[in-house]
Design a protein around this motif. Structure first.
Motif, mmCIF file in Angstrom:
data_model
loop_
_atom_site.group_PDB
_atom_site.id
_atom_site.type_symbol
_atom_site.label_atom_id
_atom_site.label_comp_id
_atom_site.label_asym_id
_atom_site.label_seq_id
_atom_site.Cartn_x
_atom_site.Cartn_y
_atom_site.Cartn_z
ATOM 1 N N LYS A 138 0.837 -1.205 0.000
ATOM 2 C CA LYS A 138 0.000 0.000 0.000
ATOM 3 C C LYS A 138 0.875 1.259 0.000
ATOM 4 O O LYS A 138 0.645 2.194 -0.768
ATOM 5 C CB LYS A 138 -0.902 -0.019 1.245
ATOM 6 N N SER A 139 1.917 1.238 0.851
ATOM 7 C CA SER A 139 2.774 2.421 0.962
ATOM 8 C C SER A 139 3.562 2.660 -0.327
ATOM 9 O O SER A 139 3.717 3.794 -0.773
ATOM 10 C CB SER A 139 3.751 2.260 2.124
ATOM 11 N N LEU A 140 4.055 1.571 -0.919
ATOM 12 C CA LEU A 140 4.800 1.722 -2.171
ATOM 13 C C LEU A 140 3.886 2.227 -3.290
ATOM 14 O O LEU A 140 4.297 3.014 -4.135
ATOM 15 C CB LEU A 140 5.453 0.403 -2.570
ATOM 16 N N ARG A 141 2.638 1.788 -3.285
ATOM 17 C CA ARG A 141 1.680 2.291 -4.284
ATOM 18 C C ARG A 141 1.426 3.779 -4.062
ATOM 19 O O ARG A 141 1.403 4.566 -5.002
ATOM 20 C CB ARG A 141 0.357 1.524 -4.199
ATOM 21 N N GLN A 142 1.240 4.149 -2.787
ATOM 22 C CA GLN A 142 1.005 5.565 -2.479
ATOM 23 C C GLN A 142 2.168 6.433 -2.926
ATOM 24 O O GLN A 142 1.993 7.575 -3.317
ATOM 25 C CB GLN A 142 0.827 5.735 -0.960
#
Lengths: 308, 253
Positions: free
Chosen positions: B128-132
């Motif tokens: 999720k964080s890498l996508r954000q």
């Protein structure tokens, strides 16, 4: 607006004053450079030459003594024949014991001093103590070990007392190497970790120490290999003239390579006759020390590669 | 319709030993707003930024007076645990500073130190964080390679992902693009636009165009004081203060 100094600098010829035509020309400056570099190169070569000479002497005079028997048997016939196995085991035992003592205490002290302690009076005194500890002659460590570990703590002449003495002697080296390694860890790692809500301890344990590990371990091994070659700290605390038995507990006395060389070369009745054995023992000691250093270097480069 | 204050500095003074670096700073940051701090080198804007997550606590001779409120609670109050504050206020630094660990472990780090153990939760949060941070597509096939093998721009987005993983409420950025090339800079700026939907962002920058492009509010610092603060459009088109005008038009600083 022109002032007078500007006037005189620019002169009649305008921009080109000719001040660079006088003084030492380029050829002279180049020759001076060559001279100094040659001198410095000579100084650097002396180091290599010294090591080469030592190795050459040990190899040329000691290699005949090296045999399977020499490496796997205890001495016999009043130490004029046989091998040096108890000495090899003894020295390895002392080195391992010393590192087991000095590594945790040294790393913990350095972490405390570098990562945690505020720079107050007490830390200054501790630092002063450490740097003075580094300057204490090894024979003094030997006498200290005899008085404290052997007599006061009642360990007698033993592997444990010798390892503790060597460990105490190595402490400042390990603390120094660890502090250097910790200083080379970029502060941005610490900030990044703290910025994510890590505690200082988590930051030290998970980021700082792993990054400093290669430096710490090489420093430690170099310090220990240095200590392993010392005679003075162990001659009162751990090493004996002769014992055919391999130590079975840390409270046993041991033979050790450096002390064995000393004994053969000074205290025997047949000093001339055992000359090859002396060089052979020295060769084994050097091989052991260089071997440890090699392990340290290989291990460091492996760790560094892993981190990239 | 005014957004509410997420953070506020009140009467903030900051000293390095005897040197006073910040004078009486009064500045508020609105929820889901981007605030740019601008000013010449040494004006105190980075020092101020580091007061906002108590990063300056690490400097032994430093001293803070005044208050910094996060949701109306003073983060310098004695009862406050600084470790908890730093999780809620994320920070991205000038030079990309990924740990010498894998890409995955870099993002997972903040979760692990904050006590998250469940592997599935960690993996989910990392993705999720890498996508954000707009990095997932580039790194999803090499999550377990070292982060130090990435380009500078990717490293910086990784640091942003790492900061986002612990679900901060505020994001402090200290010249986040100054070590990057123009393309990487553009990506970071686009990212700031995206992140603004969820986070309050405070960014220090030397780049006037960047401040104008990404921020809603701009504060101009000079010699440890705030000279002018206002809506970015106003500051850049119609500054009230002569020093502000000279600085943003490049006549000094």
């Amino acid at each position: 607006m022109k002032d007078s100094s500007e006037e005189s600098l620019s002169g009649e010829n305008g921009r080109i004053t000719g001040i660079f035509d006088k003084g030492a020309g380029l050829n002279v400056r180049r020759r001076i450079q060559t001279l100094w570099f040659t001198l410095f190169r000579g100084a650097a070569l002396v180091n290599g030459f010294a090591l080469g000479l030592i190795l050459f002497f040990m190899l040329s005079r000691g290699w005949q003594a090296i045999s399977w028997e020499f490496l796997t048997q205890p001495p016999r016939d009043s130490m004029t024949a046989g091998g040096i196995l108890p000495c090899i085991i003894g020295t390895l035992g002392l080195a391992l014991g010393a590192i087991a003592v000095a590594l945790p205490i040294g790393v913990a002290s350095a972490v405390y001093l570098n990562e945690y302690a505020s720079s107050g009076k007490i830390t200054r005194i501790i630092r002063l103590g450490i740097s003075n500890l580094a300057g204490v002659p090894s024979v003094v460590f030997g006498l200290f070990g005899l008085a404290f570990f052997c007599i006061i703590l009642g360990m007698g002449v033993s592997l444990a007392a010798g390892a503790l003495t060597l460990g105490a002697m190595t402490l400042p080296v390990i603390i120094g190497a660890t502090e250097e390694a910790l200083k080379s860890v970029p502060d941005t790692y610490r900030e990044a970790s703290l910025g994510l809500g890590a505690t200082r301890w988590q930051t030290i344990w998970r980021v700082v120490l792993p990054s400093a590990l290669p430096g710490i371990l090489t420093g430690a091994i170099l310090g220990i290999s240095r200590a392993a070659g010392e005679t003075a700290p162990i001659m009162f605390t751990a090493a004996v003239f002769f014992t055919p038995k391999i130590p079975s507990s840390i409270m046993d006395e041991v033979m050790a390579l450096p002390y064995h060389i000393y004994v053969l070369a000074t205290a025997g009745t047949s000093i001339e006759q055992t000359r090859p054995l002396q060089y052979g023992t020295a060769l084994v000691l050097i091989a052991l020390v260089l071997g440890m250093n090699l392990v340290a270097i290989i291990y460091r480069s492996k760790l560094r590669k892993k981190m990239r | 319709m005014e957004k509410k204050w997420k953070m506020q500095a009140k009467g903030l003074n900051f000293y390095y030993g005897n040197f006073q670096a910040l004078y009486d700073i009064e500045l508020g940051f609105r929820e889901r707003d981007v605030t740019a701090l601008i000013g010449p080198s040494g004006c105190g804007k980075s020092t101020f930024l580091r007061c906002l997550n108590r990063m300056n606590d690490l400097i032994p001779i430093s001293r803070v007076e005044g208050e910094v409120l996060l949701d109306d609670k003073n983060i310098y109050a004695p009862s406050v645990d600084v470790v908890r504050i730093r999780r809620r206020i994320g920070m991205v630094f000038q030079k990309p500073n990924p740990f010498p660990k894998t890409i995955f472990e870099n993002v997972a780090y903040g979760l692990r130190v904050n006590g998250v153990r469940d592997k599935n939760i960690i993996a989910g949060q990392v993705e999720k964080s890498l996508r954000q941070a707009a990095l997932w597509e580039e790194v999803k096939d090499r999550l377990h390679e070292s982060a130090l093998g990435m380009s500078g721009g990717q490293q910086q987005r990784l640091c942003i992902a790492r900061a986002l993983a612990v679900e901060p409420e505020v994001l402090l950025m200290d010249e986040p693009a100054s070590a990057l090339d123009p393309l990487a800079t553009q990506k970071i700026e686009e990212l700031i636009h995206e992140l603004k939907r969820f986070y309050s962002i405070i960014i220090v920058t030397h780049n006037m165009q960047q401040a104008a492009r990404v921020s809603d509010t701009t504060a101009f610092f000079y010699m440890g004081r705030i000279i002018e603060v206002g809506e970015t459009d106003t500051i850049f088109t119609n500054p009230k203060n002569r020093q502000t005008e000279e600085y943003i038009t490049g006549r000094f600083g």
